[in-house]
Design a protein around this motif. Structure first.
Motif, PDB file in Angstrom:
ATOM      1  N   GLN A 185       0.837  -1.200   0.000  1.00 42.67           N
ATOM      2  CA  GLN A 185       0.000   0.000   0.000  1.00 42.67           C
ATOM      3  C   GLN A 185       0.872   1.251   0.000  1.00 42.67           C
ATOM      4  N   TYR A 186       0.315   2.327  -0.531  1.00 45.85           N
ATOM      5  CA  TYR A 186       1.070   3.579  -0.679  1.00 45.85           C
ATOM      6  C   TYR A 186       0.177   4.766  -0.330  1.00 45.85           C
ATOM      7  N   THR A 187       0.806   5.860   0.080  1.00 49.10           N
ATOM      8  CA  THR A 187       0.098   7.125   0.288  1.00 49.10           C
ATOM      9  C   THR A 187       0.959   8.244  -0.284  1.00 49.10           C
ATOM     10  N   ARG A 188       0.554   9.475  -0.150  1.00 48.03           N
ATOM     11  CA  ARG A 188       1.296  10.600  -0.720  1.00 48.03           C
ATOM     12  C   ARG A 188       2.655  10.783  -0.038  1.00 48.03           C
ATOM     13  N   PRO A 189       3.656  11.257  -0.792  1.00 51.74           N
ATOM     14  CA  PRO A 189       3.637  11.771  -2.164  1.00 51.74           C
ATOM     15  C   PRO A 189       3.722  10.655  -3.208  1.00 51.74           C
ATOM     16  N   GLN A 190       3.437  10.979  -4.463  1.00 49.54           N
ATOM     17  CA  GLN A 190       3.479   9.985  -5.529  1.00 49.54           C
ATOM     18  C   GLN A 190       4.898   9.498  -5.800  1.00 49.54           C
ATOM     19  N   GLU A 191       5.875  10.370  -5.532  1.00 56.27           N
ATOM     20  CA  GLU A 191       7.278   9.978  -5.703  1.00 56.27           C
ATOM     21  C   GLU A 191       8.078  10.469  -4.519  1.00 56.27           C
ATOM     22  N   PHE A 192       8.933   9.595  -3.987  1.00 55.31           N
ATOM     23  CA  PHE A 192       9.765   9.946  -2.831  1.00 55.31           C
ATOM     24  C   PHE A 192      11.133   9.315  -3.016  1.00 55.31           C
ATOM     25  N   MET A 193      12.165  10.175  -3.097  1.00 52.26           N
ATOM     26  CA  MET A 193      13.542   9.719  -3.248  1.00 52.26           C
ATOM     27  C   MET A 193      13.681   8.741  -4.423  1.00 52.26           C
ATOM     28  N   GLY A 194      12.966   9.043  -5.506  1.00 49.85           N
ATOM     29  CA  GLY A 194      13.041   8.214  -6.695  1.00 49.85           C
ATOM     30  C   GLY A 194      12.147   6.992  -6.679  1.00 49.85           C
TER      31      GLY A 194
END
Length: 229
Positions: A185-194
């Protein structure tokens, strides 16, 4: 109102109180869905020092819980509720799992469980004669039964309808459908540290998302817990 009751027989109530008055366990009691009571095993101890343990017959290190205090403590609870069932955390028990927790939670409307927290080197074997559920948490040993008691209680109470926030949150967890792990599962941000959120989760295509999640449960299990397959 229907609720599940736990009466914990322990020498160390202070080790249990803070947790049972926090977060979801507190929420369950506030909603009238769960009730936690304590019995001090020392109150049923023998002699002027209220002893609850003694040396083992045949020799050996350590001390064992004696029958008399344990039987009397349990009977003090059963005198008020004869249908209460006794749980003992013990290495000889069945390994606790999500399926068992759900079975306990599904009967919460009319359930009262007494959990005996053993201590010392062990317990007199005759204590098992009044135990309804022998439960093991795995192939390791702890100093007492308080932590296992909390784990059993938490894993059951959180599954009672109305305790967790989301209506289906307990249905999609790891082991909820057998031995598979939960999908990532994921939440914001859409991109983090690549590191990016999978595109399918941003697509809005619920059929594709459901398909991806089902696939990921198998992938996660193979990757992290191949022993479950």
């Amino acid at each position: 109102m229907a609720m599940i009751k736990f009466t914990i027989i322990t020498l160390f109530q202070e080790a249990l109180d803070p947790y049972l008055k926090t977060s979801m366990m507190w929420k369950a009691t506030e909603k009238g869905l769960a009730e936690f009571n304590f019995v001090n095993l020392r109150d049923f101890g023998l002699g002027p020092h209220k002893s609850v343990d003694d040396t083992p017959y045949g020799g050996g290190d350590g001390m064992l819980l004696r029958c008399e205090p344990v039987f009397n403590a349990i009977e003090s609870v059963k005198a008020k509720d004869p249908d209460a069932k006794v749980i003992l955390p013990t290495p000889v028990g069945e390994i606790w799992n999500q399926k068992m927790a759900r079975e306990f939670a599904n009967t919460f409307k009319s359930s009262h469980y007494i959990i005996l927290c053993p201590h010392y080197e062990g317990y007199d074997e005759r204590i098992l004669s009044i135990v309804d559920y022998k439960i093991s948490l795995g192939k390791y040993v702890l100093t007492g039964g308080e932590l296992p008691a909390l784990i059993i209680i938490d894993s059951v109470v959180r599954l009672i309808p109305g305790v967790l926030g989301g209506e289906n949150s307990a249905e999609i967890e790891s082991f909820s459908d057998g031995d598979n792990l939960e999908y990532p599962q994921y939440t914001r941000p859409q991109e983090f540290m690549g590191l990016k959120v999978p595109e399918v989760l941003l697509s809005g295509n619920h059929a594709k998302i459901k398909e991806w999640r089902e696939e990921q449960k198998i992938i996660q299990t193979k990757k992290y817990r191949p022993d479950l397959l």
